[in-house]
Design a protein around this motif. Structure first.
Motif, PDB file in Angstrom:
ATOM      1  N   ARG A  39      77.833 152.467  52.894  1.00  0.00           N
ATOM      2  CA  ARG A  39      76.863 153.242  53.086  1.00  0.00           C
ATOM      3  C   ARG A  39      76.382 153.005  54.747  1.00  0.00           C
ATOM      4  O   ARG A  39      75.375 153.714  55.236  1.00  0.00           O
ATOM      5  N   LEU A  40      76.700 151.975  55.211  1.00  0.00           N
ATOM      6  CA  LEU A  40      76.134 151.548  56.612  1.00  0.00           C
ATOM      7  C   LEU A  40      76.363 152.850  57.566  1.00  0.00           C
ATOM      8  O   LEU A  40      77.490 153.366  57.641  1.00  0.00           O
ATOM      9  N   ARG A  41      75.419 152.941  58.230  1.00  0.00           N
ATOM     10  CA  ARG A  41      75.272 154.250  59.484  1.00  0.00           C
ATOM     11  C   ARG A  41      76.648 153.651  60.345  1.00  0.00           C
ATOM     12  O   ARG A  41      76.723 152.330  60.716  1.00  0.00           O
ATOM     13  N   SER A  42      76.988 154.764  60.936  1.00  0.00           N
ATOM     14  CA  SER A  42      77.831 154.468  62.062  1.00  0.00           C
ATOM     15  C   SER A  42      77.339 153.542  63.393  1.00  0.00           C
ATOM     16  O   SER A  42      76.081 154.030  63.597  1.00  0.00           O
ATOM     17  N   GLY A  43      77.742 152.537  63.583  1.00  0.00           N
ATOM     18  CA  GLY A  43      77.306 151.895  64.739  1.00  0.00           C
ATOM     19  C   GLY A  43      76.594 150.560  64.112  1.00  0.00           C
ATOM     20  O   GLY A  43      76.214 149.647  65.043  1.00  0.00           O
ATOM     21  N   VAL A  44      76.215 150.516  63.014  1.00  0.00           N
ATOM     22  CA  VAL A  44      75.601 149.221  62.340  1.00  0.00           C
ATOM     23  C   VAL A  44      76.495 148.462  61.695  1.00  0.00           C
ATOM     24  O   VAL A  44      77.360 148.856  60.863  1.00  0.00           O
ATOM     25  N   ALA A  45      76.386 147.132  62.391  1.00  0.00           N
ATOM     26  CA  ALA A  45      77.502 146.083  61.696  1.00  0.00           C
ATOM     27  C   ALA A  45      76.673 145.508  60.490  1.00  0.00           C
ATOM     28  O   ALA A  45      75.616 145.347  60.563  1.00  0.00           O
ATOM     29  N   PRO A  46      77.493 144.960  59.677  1.00  0.00           N
ATOM     30  CA  PRO A  46      76.759 143.984  58.664  1.00  0.00           C
ATOM     31  C   PRO A  46      75.886 142.991  59.055  1.00  0.00           C
ATOM     32  O   PRO A  46      74.610 142.748  58.492  1.00  0.00           O
ATOM     33  N   ALA A  47      76.045 142.397  60.151  1.00  0.00           N
ATOM     34  CA  ALA A  47      75.410 141.200  60.841  1.00  0.00           C
ATOM     35  C   ALA A  47      74.117 141.894  61.387  1.00  0.00           C
ATOM     36  O   ALA A  47      72.935 140.953  61.562  1.00  0.00           O
ATOM     37  N   ASP A  48      74.011 143.069  61.542  1.00  0.00           N
ATOM     38  CA  ASP A  48      72.606 143.621  61.920  1.00  0.00           C
ATOM     39  C   ASP A  48      71.748 143.908  60.862  1.00  0.00           C
ATOM     40  O   ASP A  48      70.535 143.830  61.193  1.00  0.00           O
ATOM     41  N   CYS A  49      72.238 143.652  59.449  1.00  0.00           N
ATOM     42  CA  CYS A  49      71.142 143.827  58.432  1.00  0.00           C
ATOM     43  C   CYS A  49      71.647 142.869  57.378  1.00  0.00           C
ATOM     44  O   CYS A  49      71.307 143.037  56.254  1.00  0.00           O
ATOM     45  N   GLU A  50      72.019 141.828  57.991  1.00  0.00           N
ATOM     46  CA  GLU A  50      72.491 140.809  56.849  1.00  0.00           C
ATOM     47  C   GLU A  50      71.484 140.322  55.822  1.00  0.00           C
ATOM     48  O   GLU A  50      71.801 140.422  54.608  1.00  0.00           O
TER      49      GLU A  50
END
Length: 115
Positions: A39-50
C-alpha cells in the motif's frame, strides 16, 4: 535484524504471545508487513517509514491473532458485566493512523454505524 524479525518482536510484545502461538504470529506478521508494503504510495520507500511500518504491521498482526482466538470476550450476569480481550479495532485504527502519511487509502472500516 531484518524487517520481518523486528515486526515479530514488536507484535509479540503487543499481544504477549506465548511459544505455542509463535508460528501463527510469525505468519501473520509476514502477511501484515507485505500488506502494508503493497500500500505504500509511489515514491515512498520502506526506509522512509520504517518505524511506523514496523509498529503498524505488529499492531495488525496482533489484532489478527486476537481475532482468530475468538472465544468469549464479554458476558453479563445480573448487575455484573465483564469484558476481556484485546480491542482489535483500536489496534487496526492505530496502525492506519501510523501509516496514513505513507500509504494509499485502504479498505474503509466502519464500526458501530447504524442506519
Amino acid at each position: 535484524m531484518d524487517l520481518k524479525e523486528r515486526v515479530i518482536s514488536a507484535a509479540r510484545i503487543v499481544c504477549g504471545a506465548g511459544e505455542e502461538e509463535m508460528p501463527v504470529l510469525e505468519a501473520l506478521c509476514g502477511a501484515a508487513a507485505d500488506r502494508w508494503l503493497s500500500r505504500l504510495r509511489s515514491g515512498v520507500a520502506p526506509a522512509d517509514c520504517e518505524e511506523a511500518l514496523i509498529c503498524a504491521a505488529a499492531f495488525t498482526a496482533a489484532a489478527d491473532l486476537a481475532a482468530g482466538q475468538g472465544g468469549v470476550t464479554a458476558f453479563s450476569a445480573g448487575a455484573l458485566s465483564v469484558k476481556a480481550g484485546t480491542n482489535t479495532g483500536e489496534l487496526r485504527r492505530a496502525a492506519e493512523r501510523l501509516m496514513e502519511p505513507f500509504v494509499t487509502p485502504g479498505d474503509i472500516f466502519l464500526q458501530g454505524v447504524r442506519t
